[in-house]
Design a protein around this motif. Structure first.
Motif, mmCIF file in Angstrom:
data_model
loop_
_atom_site.group_PDB
_atom_site.id
_atom_site.type_symbol
_atom_site.label_atom_id
_atom_site.label_comp_id
_atom_site.label_asym_id
_atom_site.label_seq_id
_atom_site.Cartn_x
_atom_site.Cartn_y
_atom_site.Cartn_z
ATOM 1 N N LYS A 486 -9.568 -0.019 15.699
ATOM 2 C CA LYS A 486 -10.169 0.991 16.590
ATOM 3 C C LYS A 486 -11.206 1.732 15.759
ATOM 4 N N GLY A 539 -13.202 9.237 22.501
ATOM 5 C CA GLY A 539 -13.007 8.597 23.813
ATOM 6 C C GLY A 539 -14.238 7.759 24.107
ATOM 7 N N TRP A 555 -12.650 2.429 24.019
ATOM 8 C CA TRP A 555 -11.653 3.403 24.504
ATOM 9 C C TRP A 555 -12.379 4.277 25.528
ATOM 10 N N GLU A 614 0.219 5.157 24.978
ATOM 11 C CA GLU A 614 -0.309 6.131 24.024
ATOM 12 C C GLU A 614 0.719 7.250 23.950
HETATM 13 C C1 DGJ Z 1 -10.727 10.562 18.900
HETATM 14 C C2 DGJ Z 1 -10.163 9.390 19.650
HETATM 15 O O1 DGJ Z 1 -10.774 9.276 20.881
HETATM 16 C C3 DGJ Z 1 -8.657 9.542 19.756
HETATM 17 O O2 DGJ Z 1 -8.132 8.507 20.529
HETATM 18 C C4 DGJ Z 1 -8.084 9.556 18.387
HETATM 19 O O3 DGJ Z 1 -8.272 8.316 17.777
HETATM 20 C C5 DGJ Z 1 -8.706 10.673 17.567
HETATM 21 N N1 DGJ Z 1 -10.134 10.602 17.593
HETATM 22 C C6 DGJ Z 1 -8.226 10.622 16.148
HETATM 23 O O4 DGJ Z 1 -8.851 11.528 15.356
#
Ligand code: DGJ
Length: 737
Positions: A486, A539, A555, A614
């Motif tokens: 990710k 996000g 995401w 999640e």
């Molecule tokens: C922002 C992401 O969108 C979240 O899902 C998460 O990974 C946080 N950052 C972690 O810092």
């Protein structure tokens, strides 16, 4: 032939040329009257090539005594009235210019005259930039039209790629400077289309963090309506997507024209309605935080725009984009493979975890049928909060005594794959990396280094910084058994400057950053073809086709509330396919909205995306575990076609309390339908799920009840849905008999 060219002489004043680009269902026609200016003639439903004299009929009747005429003998009207393909400024066209250049003497007039064309089979990828690709030369034809500024010799090469069977035309622009003087490019749109009228609704996807891509639709008005980002990312706030739809356009009917930029940084797009009610639609790199100094004998390539026309409404437009992005933007092994069901520990633990906790979740995940455990932020350096360690990509020994490879092994032993979160583009001030290289971030000398979420942006204009990332992140993937990454990015640019660039190039930083990032992502993803990459930016702050070229999924939003997600996923689906959207079930009360919703609705929303969890699976009750087990089993039956099928949106959250859509498999044999009611209503009348895109002559079995329905019955009469309470949902899995 996808590209037809007709040349002829109608008068003694020169040769006229007509270009006709044809996809299976669309035509795009341009003309060069008197061999001079490249004019737009038509874009829309497929037609036969128009008569030369008709194609050349421009606005002879329009004139304004206040505007200069470019060449009175042959051009008895101002360029302000010409529907242009690529306009410049200071030559009598007072509308937004497609390109804006500045010469060494400070002058900005540029008069682009037609200089010839070339047709090639296939499509070239854009060097250093993401772009739509082809698999066979036969899939596309490229028309390159050259325009030249007579005074400076500056050459503009417009590239039109016709992808016949995909019903798509892409446009990009290359500027070549053959002269001995440097030229500054201050703005460059890659596509510009002039429509004769302004009887359109403009559709865009604005938003905010946790509130991405909400559909906005409004009538055009006189003047310029601009969409843009100057945040150093395509952004949550405005997606690089724009459509013009006739006023009566619905999901399944009417004419829509859309543009989507294959780029992840600053952009501008918009429509200008001019003095006589014509509209100019454009998209590309804006002028707010962009400028490029083009040295003699150098060239500059601007990002690609994907143009889609549909006369089958917004749904038709979306399905064209979806098919293209699934198969000709997304690359690599996961393009054609089903995506794993994952659990991510972020909302389960935030920074508070250790190896045992992660293994506990993984063990639970395996027992429920989940396939991948993703370890999110907090595993490296001494990161126990968001205040430190970005840049120090070494496992925190206190939390993970066996390091990443030890943890990966234990997770695999549980029976699930291991995935990892990284945020390579950032550095914390409290990090060894920053202490060693304080000049590796974006900052303006002598000014405050403004942190955001306690972090600074690494300066990816610098080659050595990019090389460092390639080595470090690549190294992690080489040394631990990691199946998924990710790739996050959590701040927008501000106080922008690069120590590596001279003062006259400081406005190049944001674009050079993107070029650096694309090189890093290209190298890492290509050298790790078995890893599934998911991009993220707080996000869905970089949900664009540029990112999808490197990472097949994104995401969608940090907001996991299923009600909010109905809007976000529905809006996102205007341009982006289901297989690109990460969608997870999270705990209640929801961490972003505080709302409590049933597990069923959370699951039904997440199933219309790349499904996952999640939350802390170990906290589920026995009953909840049973429900989760059956959600997972259901999704496993659905995903092979939900992730690759055609989406039909049938009721919009932006229009009411009921929301529905269905997905039809590519072979039309299977259907997934989902219906949601947000708020409870007493005596609301009858709710019916009406399917779309089925074969009306075929019969379908409902997999749950065994009932058989005809296609036309499912589409015209629908299935009655009985709900009680707030946040209700129902799904169907139908199979064609
Ligand atoms: C922002 C992401 O969108 C979240 O899902 C998460 O990974 C946080 N950052 C972690 O810092």
């Amino acid at each position: 032939m996808a590209i037809l060219v007709e040349e002829g002489t109608l008068t003694s004043q020169g040769t006229h040329t007509v270009f006709h680009l044809q996809t299976n269902h669309t035509s795009y026609v341009m003309a060069v009257p008197y061999g001079k200016y490249l004019a737009h003639v038509y874009w829309g439903k497929k037609i036969r090539t128009p008569r030369l004299d008709n194609a050349l009929l421009m606005r002879w009747i329009c004139f304004d005594v206040m505007e200069p005429l470019p060449a009175e003998d042959v051009f008895p009207f101002s360029l302000d009235y010409l529907r242009q393909e690529f306009s410049t400024e200071q030559n009598g066209d007072y509308r937004i210019p497609t390109v804006q250049v500045e010469y060494e003497d400070g002058s900005r007039c540029c008069s682009l005259i037609y200089d010839g064309y070339e047709i090639k089979n296939g499509k070239d990828c854009l060097e250093g930039l993401p772009s739509v690709y082809t698999q066979h030369e036969k899939e596309a034809q490229t028309l390159e039209i050259r325009l030249r500024d007579e005074w400076s010799g500056l050459m503009v090469c417009l590239s039109y790629v016709v992808m016949e069977n995909w019903d798509v035309i892409t446009r990009s622009v290359r500027i070549e400077n053959p002269s001995e003087q440097a030229v500054r490019i201050n703005r460059i749109s890659s596509a510009c289309v002039d429509f004769e009228d302004s009887d359109w609704d403009m559709i865009s996807l604005p938003g905010a963090w946790g509130h991405e891509r909400h559909i906005e639709r409004q009538s055009l008005r006189r003047g310029c309506q601009l969409l843009s980002s100057v945040r150093g990312a395509s952004s949550h706030q405005m997606n690089p997507f724009l459509a013009l739809a006739r006023r009566d356009v619905t999901e399944e009917h009417g004419e829509v024209y859309a543009m989507n930029l294959v780029y992840s940084g600053n952009f501008h797009a918009g429509v200008e309605v001019d003095q006589i009610g014509s509209s100019r639609m454009f998209m590309g790199l804006g002028d707010d935080d962009f400028s490029w100094l083009l040295e003699p004998r150098q060239s500059f390539t601007a990002p690609e725009v994907v143009l889609v026309y549909s006369d089958e409404g917004l749904g038709g437009m979306s399905r064209i984009y979806h098919r293209l992005y699934r198969k000709r933007v997304v690359r690599g092994k996961y393009r054609d493979q089903i995506r794993p069901i994952l659990v991510n520990n972020w909302e389960a633990t935030y920074f508070d975890f250790d190896e045992e906790k992660i293994v506990d979740i993984a063990r639970e995940a395996a027992s429920l049928g989940i396939e991948l455990m993703v370890l999110d932020d907090g595993w490296f350096g001494k990161r126990n909060a968001d205040t430190s360690s970005l840049g120090d990509w070494v496992a925190n020994q206190e939390k993970l005594p066996n390091g990443l490879s030890g943890l990966a092994q234990r997770i695999r032993d549980c029976g699930v794959q291991f995935g990892l979160w990284v945020e390579p583009e950032m550095v914390s001030v409290d990090s060894d990396l920053y202490r060693a290289h304080p000049d590796w971030c974006i900052y303006v000398k002598g000014r405050e280094r403004k942190e955001c979420r306690n972090q600074l942006t690494l300066d990816l204009c610098r080659e050595e910084v990019c090389d460092y990332l390639i080595q470090t992140i690549g190294g992690i993937l080489d040394h631990a058994d990691i199946s998924y990454v990710k790739w996050d990015m959590n701040r927008h640019m501000s106080h922008i400057g690069s120590e590596s660039l001279p003062k006259e190039r400081q406005r190049e930083v944001a674009h050079r950053y993107m070029l650096g990032l694309y090189r890093v992502m290209e190298t890492i993803t290509q050298s790790h073809p078995d890893v599934l990459f998911e991009s993220c930016s707080g996000g869905g702050g970089r949900f664009d086709p540029g990112m999808l070229y490197y990472m097949p999924q994104t995401w969608t939003s940090d907001d996991t509330d299923p009600v909010e997600r109905l809007y976000i996923q529905y809006g996102t689906s205007l341009a982006y396919p289901i297989s690109t959207m990460g969608a997870h079930i999270s705990a209640v009360p929801n961490h972003q909205s505080g709302r409590i919703t049933p597990l069923k609705m959370r699951g039904d929303v997440a199933m219309s995306g790349n499904f996952g969890y999640e939350l802390d699976l170990t906290q589920f009750t026995k009953e909840e575990k049973e429900e989760v087990r059956s959600q997972i089993a259901d999704y496993k039956k659905l995903r092979s076609f939900v992730q690759s099928g055609d989406l039909y949106r049938t009721a919009s959250p932006f229009e009411g309390n009921l929301v529905s859509w269905n997905v039809v498999s590519e072979d039309k044999k299977e259907v997934f339908g989902a219906f949601f009611r947000i708020q409870s209503e007493v005596n609301p009348g009858i709710h019916r799920m009406k399917f779309a895109g089925l074969e009306k002559e075929a019969d379908y079995t409902d997999e749950e009840t065994g009932q058989i329905y005809s296609g036309d019955e499912l589409m015209k009469i629908g299935l009655v849905v009985d709900f009680h309470g707030d946040y209700q949902s129902r799904t169907w899995h139908l199979k064609r008999i």
